[in-house]
Design a protein around this motif. Structure first.
Motif, PDB file in Angstrom:
ATOM      1  N   ARG A 222       0.855  -1.185   0.000  1.00  0.00           N
ATOM      2  CA  ARG A 222       0.000   0.000   0.000  1.00  0.00           C
ATOM      3  C   ARG A 222       0.891   1.234   0.000  1.00  0.00           C
ATOM      4  O   ARG A 222       1.719   1.422   0.888  1.00  0.00           O
ATOM      5  CB  ARG A 222      -0.904   0.004   1.222  1.00  0.00           C
ATOM      6  CG  ARG A 222      -1.870   1.159   1.213  1.00  0.00           C
ATOM      7  CD  ARG A 222      -2.961   0.975   2.271  1.00  0.00           C
ATOM      8  NE  ARG A 222      -3.798   2.151   2.269  1.00  0.00           N
ATOM      9  CZ  ARG A 222      -3.970   2.946   3.312  1.00  0.00           C
ATOM     10  NH1 ARG A 222      -3.408   2.658   4.458  1.00  0.00           N
ATOM     11  NH2 ARG A 222      -4.739   4.001   3.222  1.00  0.00           N
ATOM     12  N   ILE A 223       0.716   2.086  -1.011  1.00  0.00           N
ATOM     13  CA  ILE A 223       1.502   3.305  -1.175  1.00  0.00           C
ATOM     14  C   ILE A 223       0.584   4.497  -0.931  1.00  0.00           C
ATOM     15  O   ILE A 223      -0.543   4.533  -1.427  1.00  0.00           O
ATOM     16  CB  ILE A 223       2.110   3.386  -2.595  1.00  0.00           C
ATOM     17  CG1 ILE A 223       2.937   2.138  -2.910  1.00  0.00           C
ATOM     18  CG2 ILE A 223       2.923   4.663  -2.771  1.00  0.00           C
ATOM     19  CD1 ILE A 223       4.136   1.935  -2.016  1.00  0.00           C
ATOM     20  N   ILE A 224       1.061   5.468  -0.172  1.00  0.00           N
ATOM     21  CA  ILE A 224       0.293   6.663   0.127  1.00  0.00           C
ATOM     22  C   ILE A 224       1.011   7.865  -0.485  1.00  0.00           C
ATOM     23  O   ILE A 224       2.223   8.039  -0.289  1.00  0.00           O
ATOM     24  CB  ILE A 224       0.135   6.861   1.642  1.00  0.00           C
ATOM     25  CG1 ILE A 224      -0.608   5.666   2.228  1.00  0.00           C
ATOM     26  CG2 ILE A 224      -0.582   8.167   1.949  1.00  0.00           C
ATOM     27  CD1 ILE A 224      -0.590   5.617   3.729  1.00  0.00           C
ATOM     28  N   LEU A 225       0.262   8.682  -1.237  1.00  0.00           N
ATOM     29  CA  LEU A 225       0.781   9.906  -1.828  1.00  0.00           C
ATOM     30  C   LEU A 225       0.150  11.081  -1.096  1.00  0.00           C
ATOM     31  O   LEU A 225      -1.075  11.157  -0.978  1.00  0.00           O
ATOM     32  CB  LEU A 225       0.429   9.985  -3.311  1.00  0.00           C
ATOM     33  CG  LEU A 225       0.866   8.802  -4.172  1.00  0.00           C
ATOM     34  CD1 LEU A 225       0.300   8.957  -5.577  1.00  0.00           C
ATOM     35  CD2 LEU A 225       2.367   8.692  -4.205  1.00  0.00           C
TER      36      LEU A 225
ATOM     37  N   LEU B  29       3.119  -0.053   6.074  1.00  0.00           N
ATOM     38  CA  LEU B  29       3.404  -1.430   6.477  1.00  0.00           C
ATOM     39  C   LEU B  29       2.513  -1.878   7.640  1.00  0.00           C
ATOM     40  O   LEU B  29       2.764  -2.908   8.246  1.00  0.00           O
ATOM     41  CB  LEU B  29       4.872  -1.577   6.865  1.00  0.00           C
ATOM     42  CG  LEU B  29       5.873  -1.329   5.747  1.00  0.00           C
ATOM     43  CD1 LEU B  29       7.293  -1.458   6.267  1.00  0.00           C
ATOM     44  CD2 LEU B  29       5.653  -2.278   4.582  1.00  0.00           C
ATOM     45  N   GLY B  30       1.475  -1.106   7.947  1.00  0.00           N
ATOM     46  CA  GLY B  30       0.583  -1.467   9.041  1.00  0.00           C
ATOM     47  C   GLY B  30       1.007  -0.848  10.352  1.00  0.00           C
ATOM     48  O   GLY B  30       0.379   0.081  10.832  1.00  0.00           O
TER      49      GLY B  30
END
Length: 65
Positions: free
Chosen positions: A2-5, A49-50
């Motif tokens: 999961r990637i957050i921008l 990464l949670g």
């Protein structure tokens, strides 16, 4: 993964987007940048990464009128 921008202008976050990538040795995706106003923009990129986030870097660019 999961990637957050996180899109920011004038040192304030204006919008965030989340991208989910399938696991692979090498992966490339394209995302349209959401910048509706002129100025200096920065996109901070994180991997979720949670229990913690990894800072993957940032990209800065300028939007002209």
């Amino acid at each position: 993964a999961r990637i957050i921008l996180a899109y920011s202008r004038n040192k304030r976050i204006r919008e965030t987007q989340s991208i989910t990538l399938d696991s692979a040795f090498r992966y490339r995706t394209w995302k349209k940048l959401v910048t509706d106003r002129p100025g200096q923009w920065t996109v901070h990129i994180f991997q979720d990464l949670g229990d913690r986030d990894i800072d993957l870097g940032l990209v800065s660019y300028t939007v002209n009128e």
